[in-house]
Design a protein around this motif. Sequence first.
Motif, PDB file in Angstrom:
ATOM      1  N   ASN A  56      40.647  25.557  47.349  1.00 53.32           N
ATOM      2  CA  ASN A  56      41.254  26.892  47.314  1.00 53.32           C
ATOM      3  C   ASN A  56      40.814  27.615  46.044  1.00 53.32           C
ATOM      4  O   ASN A  56      41.611  28.080  45.239  1.00 53.32           O
ATOM      5  CB  ASN A  56      42.777  26.805  47.361  1.00 53.32           C
ATOM      6  N   ALA A  57      39.489  27.704  45.898  1.00 54.44           N
ATOM      7  CA  ALA A  57      38.923  28.185  44.644  1.00 54.44           C
ATOM      8  C   ALA A  57      38.147  29.474  44.822  1.00 54.44           C
ATOM      9  O   ALA A  57      37.646  29.789  45.902  1.00 54.44           O
ATOM     10  CB  ALA A  57      38.003  27.118  44.057  1.00 54.44           C
ATOM     11  N   ALA A  58      38.053  30.229  43.748  1.00 57.19           N
ATOM     12  CA  ALA A  58      37.108  31.331  43.622  1.00 57.19           C
ATOM     13  C   ALA A  58      36.111  30.918  42.561  1.00 57.19           C
ATOM     14  O   ALA A  58      36.440  30.202  41.602  1.00 57.19           O
ATOM     15  CB  ALA A  58      37.817  32.607  43.213  1.00 57.19           C
ATOM     16  N   ILE A  59      34.871  31.345  42.724  1.00 49.41           N
ATOM     17  CA  ILE A  59      33.805  30.954  41.803  1.00 49.41           C
ATOM     18  C   ILE A  59      33.228  32.208  41.178  1.00 49.41           C
ATOM     19  O   ILE A  59      32.812  33.133  41.878  1.00 49.41           O
ATOM     20  CB  ILE A  59      32.717  30.161  42.545  1.00 49.41           C
ATOM     21  N   ILE A  60      33.204  32.244  39.855  1.00 45.23           N
ATOM     22  CA  ILE A  60      32.678  33.407  39.149  1.00 45.23           C
ATOM     23  C   ILE A  60      31.616  32.947  38.152  1.00 45.23           C
ATOM     24  O   ILE A  60      31.582  31.786  37.749  1.00 45.23           O
ATOM     25  CB  ILE A  60      33.806  34.167  38.415  1.00 45.23           C
ATOM     26  N   PRO A  61      30.709  33.843  37.770  1.00 43.68           N
ATOM     27  CA  PRO A  61      29.698  33.469  36.773  1.00 43.68           C
ATOM     28  C   PRO A  61      30.345  33.127  35.445  1.00 43.68           C
ATOM     29  O   PRO A  61      31.296  33.779  35.015  1.00 43.68           O
ATOM     30  CB  PRO A  61      28.840  34.737  36.654  1.00 43.68           C
ATOM     31  N   GLY A  62      29.844  32.103  34.798  1.00 41.43           N
ATOM     32  CA  GLY A  62      30.384  31.742  33.491  1.00 41.43           C
ATOM     33  C   GLY A  62      30.055  30.314  33.113  1.00 41.43           C
ATOM     34  O   GLY A  62      29.583  29.525  33.942  1.00 41.43           O
ATOM     35  N   ALA A  63      30.282  29.976  31.863  1.00 45.62           N
ATOM     36  CA  ALA A  63      29.982  28.643  31.345  1.00 45.62           C
ATOM     37  C   ALA A  63      31.268  27.938  30.935  1.00 45.62           C
ATOM     38  O   ALA A  63      32.247  28.575  30.557  1.00 45.62           O
ATOM     39  CB  ALA A  63      29.040  28.741  30.150  1.00 45.62           C
ATOM     40  N   THR A  64      31.256  26.621  31.038  1.00 47.73           N
ATOM     41  CA  THR A  64      32.365  25.788  30.571  1.00 47.73           C
ATOM     42  C   THR A  64      31.790  24.652  29.747  1.00 47.73           C
ATOM     43  O   THR A  64      30.566  24.482  29.653  1.00 47.73           O
ATOM     44  CB  THR A  64      33.154  25.190  31.757  1.00 47.73           C
ATOM     45  N   LYS A  65      32.675  23.875  29.193  1.00 49.47           N
ATOM     46  CA  LYS A  65      32.250  22.704  28.426  1.00 49.47           C
ATOM     47  C   LYS A  65      31.396  21.784  29.287  1.00 49.47           C
ATOM     48  O   LYS A  65      30.387  21.225  28.835  1.00 49.47           O
ATOM     49  CB  LYS A  65      33.499  21.978  27.907  1.00 49.47           C
ATOM     50  N   ARG A  66      31.772  21.619  30.554  1.00 47.59           N
ATOM     51  CA  ARG A  66      31.035  20.704  31.445  1.00 47.59           C
ATOM     52  C   ARG A  66      29.702  21.291  31.899  1.00 47.59           C
ATOM     53  O   ARG A  66      28.713  20.561  32.028  1.00 47.59           O
ATOM     54  CB  ARG A  66      31.895  20.347  32.653  1.00 47.59           C
ATOM     55  N   LYS A 112      42.293  28.419  42.294  1.00 50.19           N
ATOM     56  CA  LYS A 112      41.633  27.675  41.222  1.00 50.19           C
ATOM     57  C   LYS A 112      40.339  28.409  40.871  1.00 50.19           C
ATOM     58  O   LYS A 112      39.581  28.810  41.759  1.00 50.19           O
ATOM     59  CB  LYS A 112      41.318  26.256  41.687  1.00 50.19           C
ATOM     60  N   ILE A 113      40.073  28.600  39.606  1.00 54.62           N
ATOM     61  CA  ILE A 113      38.871  29.303  39.183  1.00 54.62           C
ATOM     62  C   ILE A 113      37.820  28.291  38.718  1.00 54.62           C
ATOM     63  O   ILE A 113      38.080  27.446  37.865  1.00 54.62           O
ATOM     64  CB  ILE A 113      39.167  30.295  38.037  1.00 54.62           C
ATOM     65  N   LEU A 114      36.640  28.382  39.327  1.00 53.43           N
ATOM     66  CA  LEU A 114      35.497  27.573  38.923  1.00 53.43           C
ATOM     67  C   LEU A 114      34.405  28.506  38.413  1.00 53.43           C
ATOM     68  O   LEU A 114      34.356  29.681  38.775  1.00 53.43           O
ATOM     69  CB  LEU A 114      34.976  26.742  40.100  1.00 53.43           C
ATOM     70  N   TYR A 115      33.513  27.953  37.601  1.00 58.21           N
ATOM     71  CA  TYR A 115      32.489  28.775  36.966  1.00 58.21           C
ATOM     72  C   TYR A 115      31.094  28.285  37.341  1.00 58.21           C
ATOM     73  O   TYR A 115      30.810  27.083  37.286  1.00 58.21           O
ATOM     74  CB  TYR A 115      32.668  28.755  35.448  1.00 58.21           C
ATOM     75  N   ALA A 116      30.253  29.232  37.736  1.00 61.15           N
ATOM     76  CA  ALA A 116      28.886  28.906  38.149  1.00 61.15           C
ATOM     77  C   ALA A 116      27.907  29.287  37.051  1.00 61.15           C
ATOM     78  O   ALA A 116      27.994  30.378  36.471  1.00 61.15           O
ATOM     79  CB  ALA A 116      28.542  29.642  39.439  1.00 61.15           C
ATOM     80  N   LYS A 117      26.973  28.383  36.788  1.00 65.43           N
ATOM     81  CA  LYS A 117      25.996  28.577  35.715  1.00 65.43           C
ATOM     82  C   LYS A 117      24.587  28.319  36.237  1.00 65.43           C
ATOM     83  O   LYS A 117      24.349  27.352  36.962  1.00 65.43           O
ATOM     84  CB  LYS A 117      26.307  27.606  34.561  1.00 65.43           C
TER      85      LYS A 117
END
Length: 348
Positions: A227-237, A181-186
Motif C-alpha cells: 500500500n505504497a506510493a513511490i516518489i523520487p528521492g534517496a535514503t540511507k539504503r 507507505k512512502i518509498l523512494y526511487a533512485k
Amino acid sequence: MSDESMKREYYQALVERDSAYDGIFFVGIKTTGVFCHATCPARKPNYENCLFYKTAEEALLAGFRPCKRCKPLSFPQKQLPLVQKMVALVEENPEKRWKDSDFSELGVHAATARRQFKKNYNMTFVQYARARRMGIAMNAIRTGEKIINTQIDSGYASSSGFHDAFSKIMGRTPNRSRKIKILYAKWIDTPLGPMVSIADEDFLYLLEFADRRGLEREIERLRNRLNAAIIPGATKRSDQIKEELHDYFDHELSMFETPIMFIGSDFQKSVWKQLMKLKMGETATYKDLAVLIGNPKAVRAIGNANGANQLAIIVPCHRVIQSDGTLGGYGGGVERKKWLLAHEQSEQ
C-alpha cells in the motif's frame, strides 16, 4: 572502439548532421528532455548534455520524448498518418494502457497498428505507449526533481497528464492518503546500463535495470503489497546500494550488505534465500536449486521464482544456468547475464 570513443563519434555526426548515422543512434538532450536523430536541424547541445541510444525505445524508457522538429520516429520513412495520430494520442493521454477495444473505437484493427509500428520502429504500438509511460517515471527518478517541477520538461500543457502518468507507475501521490507507505526511487548508473532502486530508510525493496521488460508490473505488485506510493528521492539504503554496486563493478566487493526485504510467497523466499548462498564465480542449475530446497520436482517453479526476483544482482538469479550448461533466460537480458558471470568469474 571504447564507449567514450563511440559517443565522441556520434556527437561529431550530430554536429555535422551526417545522414549516414540516421537510424544508427538517437540522442537524448538533457536540457530539453527530447530525443533526436543525427540530422536534427535544431541548435546543437553541448557534449555533456547528450546521452546516446541505439533505439528509440531506449530513449523513450530513459524519459525523453520525440523531438517535434526532426521527428525521430519518422525515420527511415515518412510517418504514416495513422502512426502520427497514435503517437499524438499517447502524448495527450500518457497514462493510458491500450487494449484492442481502444483501437476499435478509433476504427483501426489492433493488428494493423501493431504491424505498422513494428515495421517502422521495431516495437509495437503497445510497447511504444508503455515505453513513453515508463519514461515519464524514469525521468523523474533520474533527475531527482519534485514531480510538480518536472511536468514542464515532460511536454504536458497541464500538470494532470504528468501526475496521472507518474501515478500509473508509482502509485497514489502522498497527499491523497496519510496511511500510504512512502518509498523512494533512485536512479543508479552502472556499466551495464541504468538501474533503479526502491527503498525506505530501513530496507531495499527493489533493484532492477531500468529497461527490464515487466518492470512496470513489478513496481505495481510492490506498491500494492505494501500500500505504497513511490516518489523520487534517496535514503540511507539507496545510497548504500549505490556505493556497493560501484564496488561490485570495480571488483572490490564480494558480498552485499544492504538490508533487503523480500516481497513474495514463502516458496519464492526459500528460492531467493538459497540463491544468496551462491558465491561469486559459482553457478548452479535449476535442478540443483530444486534439490537444495528439498523439492526436486520444482524445477519449473524455480524458474518462475527466478523471474519474480526483484533484487537483481543482489539475489543472484544470473548465476542459475541450464542443466546442459547454456545460460538460459534472464530478466535483464541474456547479454547482461553473460557479462555478469564473466565479471564474477574473472575475480576468482
